[in-house]
Design an enzyme around this catalytic site. Structure first.
Site, PDB file in Angstrom:
ATOM      1  N   ASP A 109       9.239   2.605   1.677  1.00  0.00           N
ATOM      2  CA  ASP A 109       8.079   3.367   2.120  1.00  0.00           C
ATOM      3  C   ASP A 109       7.981   3.167   3.634  1.00  0.00           C
ATOM      4  O   ASP A 109       7.582   2.106   4.119  1.00  0.00           O
ATOM      5  CB  ASP A 109       6.830   2.843   1.396  1.00  0.00           C
ATOM      6  CG  ASP A 109       5.560   3.552   1.839  1.00  0.00           C
ATOM      7  OD1 ASP A 109       5.535   4.067   2.980  1.00  0.00           O
ATOM      8  OD2 ASP A 109       4.591   3.573   1.070  1.00  0.00           O
ATOM      9  N   PHE A 162       0.862  -1.185   0.000  1.00  0.00           N
ATOM     10  CA  PHE A 162       0.000   0.000   0.000  1.00  0.00           C
ATOM     11  C   PHE A 162       0.891   1.225   0.000  1.00  0.00           C
ATOM     12  O   PHE A 162       1.710   1.399   0.907  1.00  0.00           O
ATOM     13  CB  PHE A 162      -0.933   0.020   1.215  1.00  0.00           C
ATOM     14  CG  PHE A 162      -1.907   1.172   1.170  1.00  0.00           C
ATOM     15  CD1 PHE A 162      -3.069   1.084   0.418  1.00  0.00           C
ATOM     16  CD2 PHE A 162      -1.640   2.348   1.840  1.00  0.00           C
ATOM     17  CE1 PHE A 162      -3.960   2.160   0.337  1.00  0.00           C
ATOM     18  CE2 PHE A 162      -2.523   3.433   1.769  1.00  0.00           C
ATOM     19  CZ  PHE A 162      -3.686   3.335   1.016  1.00  0.00           C
ATOM     20  N   LYS A 214       2.796  10.190   8.370  1.00  0.00           N
ATOM     21  CA  LYS A 214       2.138   9.719   9.591  1.00  0.00           C
ATOM     22  C   LYS A 214       2.767  10.229  10.890  1.00  0.00           C
ATOM     23  O   LYS A 214       2.535  11.363  11.283  1.00  0.00           O
ATOM     24  CB  LYS A 214       2.069   8.195   9.571  1.00  0.00           C
ATOM     25  CG  LYS A 214       1.058   7.667   8.531  1.00  0.00           C
ATOM     26  CD  LYS A 214       0.841   6.193   8.665  1.00  0.00           C
ATOM     27  CE  LYS A 214      -0.076   5.607   7.610  1.00  0.00           C
ATOM     28  NZ  LYS A 214      -1.487   5.614   7.954  1.00  0.00           N
TER      29      LYS A 214
HETATM   30  C1  LIG Z   1       2.877   2.276   3.836  1.00  0.00           C
HETATM   31  C2  LIG Z   1       1.977   3.412   3.465  1.00  0.00           C
HETATM   32  N1  LIG Z   1       2.298   4.178   2.408  1.00  0.00           N
HETATM   33  C3  LIG Z   1       1.534   5.221   2.053  1.00  0.00           C
HETATM   34  C4  LIG Z   1       0.380   5.533   2.734  1.00  0.00           C
HETATM   35  C5  LIG Z   1      -0.453   6.693   2.296  1.00  0.00           C
HETATM   36  O1  LIG Z   1      -0.369   7.732   3.206  1.00  0.00           O
HETATM   37  P1  LIG Z   1      -1.465   8.897   3.233  1.00  0.00           P
HETATM   38  O2  LIG Z   1      -2.747   8.272   3.673  1.00  0.00           O
HETATM   39  O3  LIG Z   1      -0.920   9.897   4.200  1.00  0.00           O
HETATM   40  O4  LIG Z   1      -1.551   9.440   1.853  1.00  0.00           O
HETATM   41  C6  LIG Z   1      -0.002   4.748   3.830  1.00  0.00           C
HETATM   42  C7  LIG Z   1      -1.235   5.035   4.562  1.00  0.00           C
HETATM   43  O5  LIG Z   1      -1.777   4.218   5.264  1.00  0.00           O
HETATM   44  C8  LIG Z   1       0.821   3.666   4.209  1.00  0.00           C
HETATM   45  O6  LIG Z   1       0.519   2.887   5.250  1.00  0.00           O
END
Ligand SMILES: Cc1ncc(COP(=O)(O)O)c(C=O)c1O
Length: 393
Positions: free
Chosen positions: A218, A134, A247
């Protein structure tokens, strides 16, 4: 008077399968709903509220900065942005930082950076990502994620290739000198709290180095102590070229960032990328207070210690209750896969004053703030044990 939930249902897009509570205040690990009911929060705004709710350091920083300067755009220099960039560089070892407002935006910037870098040296191959990943919900980042995210949103952009996660053979077959980059999570959060295997990470490091492929971690969910180390990649002997964070960086204030080396950052020229809000003085002041508190109060070590305790409790529970199929994760990022759907369990936990979350339909996810105490873990474990024991497998 209309209730907040009715108002919301009338006016907001119907996009979220929300839990039936309206939260009105929080302090530390606790939140309260509009009826005054108290909860222990093991969701932390999905791994965001690293310091719990309304931490005094954050309140002080936001109050102070909001009286001075809130927003300027990136046409001008501002002190909080420069200072946060230095702080992040010092704690991470990465030389350069780009600020944006969310995880998705951090990944979008990283995608553009690796594409430009690849184009400069004539790479024609794809950006590789993994099943269960994700990376956000833009058109580019859903292309890097699961089929479920992509459904109904085609046509999707070209130049991405998804491989099975933790499959070393697939890596060996597909990562070559033409590959533009690899995006990976140390522990897939939305994908069901699935850690990368050591063997997989070893192969990834070796193949990326051999083929000069940019390795992007990520760290949006795993960053800032969540997995028991400052960043998730530190659970493995591996060194990424780029990390994306968001986050917990802002502890609840929206902010994201890309961290990389001076050399790679220089592949972006003026005008190649940018943002109106990214790195504004208020967001950066909030983030400075969060990062300093995490470092000064040893909250990464706390996550490591409390994570070990949490996993020892979960291990015992799994041995007793056949409804639990598997316990996975690292540090304070725990997934409890059940042999039944977990939304009813989440609702029952809510009734008992415990906020937990469900990911991939059958996995309960625990993401307590890094300030969690043993007694909070005991409280959640006691209630989860009770709820799961009453459930028919
Ligand atoms: C691993 C990861 N990457 C990217 C995102 C996307 O972040 P945002 O919701 O701040 O756009 C998330 C959100 O849960 C995530 O867990």
């Amino acid at each position: 008077m209309e209730s907040i939930q009715d108002l919301e249902k009338s006016y907001h897009f119907d996009l979220y399968r929300r839990l039936p509570v309206t939260l009105v205040k929080g302090k530390g690990i606790h939140v309260w709903d509009s009826n005054g009911k108290e909860y222990v929060d093991f969701v932390s705004g999905i791994a965001v509220n690293a310091l719990g709710h309304c931490h005094p350091a954050m309140i002080k920083a936001i109050k102070k900065q909001s009286k001075k300067l809130i927003h300027t755009s990136n046409i001008f220099y501002t002190a909080p942005q420069a200072r946060l960039a230095r702080l992040l560089s010092r704690i991470s070892g990465f030389e350069r930082v780009f600020f944006c407002n969310s995880g998705l935006e951090a990944n979008e910037a990283a995608i553009k950076l690796v594409r430009k870098t690849g184009n400069m040296i004539g790479k024609k191959g794809p950006i590789i990502t993994f099943s269960g990943a994700f990376h956000g919900r833009s058109i580019a980042s859903i292309t890097m994620g699961s089929d479920k995210l992509q459904q109904s949103f085609g046509p999707l952009p070209e130049g991405f290739l998804r491989l099975p996660f933790n499959d070393t053979d697939a890596l060996r077959k597909n990562v070559n000198e033409d590959t533009t980059a690899v995006f990976v999570e140390a522990v897939q959060g939305e994908g069901g709290v699935v850690p990368a295997s050591s063997e997989f990470m070893d192969a990834l490091q070796e193949l990326c180095q051999k083929n000069k492929v940019l390795l992007v971690f990520d760290e949006i969910q795993t960053g800032f102590g969540r997995t028991g180390y400052l960043f998730g990649y530190m659970n493995y002997p591996i060194k990424p070229d780029i990390i994306t964070i968001a986050k917990a960086l802002g502890g609840g204030f929206p902010i994201g960032a890309v961290l990389t080396s001076d050399e790679i950052s220089r592949n972006f020229e003026h005008g190649n990328h940018g943002t109106t809000f990214g790195g504004n003085p208020l967001a950066c002041s909030a983030a400075i207070s969060v990062v300093k508190t995490i470092m000064d109060q040893g909250l990464v070590e706390n996550a490591n210690k409390k994570g070990s305790y949490l996993f020892s409790c979960l291990g015992k529970m799994a041995a007793e209750l056949p409804i639990i199929k598997e316990v996975r994760g690292k540090g304070l990022m725990a997934g409890i896969e059940l042999i039944v759907p977990c939304r009813p369990i989440v609702l029952k936990m809510l009734g008992k004053g415990c906020l937990v979350n469900c990911t991939v339909e059958n996995t309960i996810r625990l993401l307590p703030p890094l300030i969690v105490k043993k007694k909070d873990i005991d409280y959640i474990i006691k209630n989860l044990h009770k709820v799961l024991s009453e459930e028919k497998a």
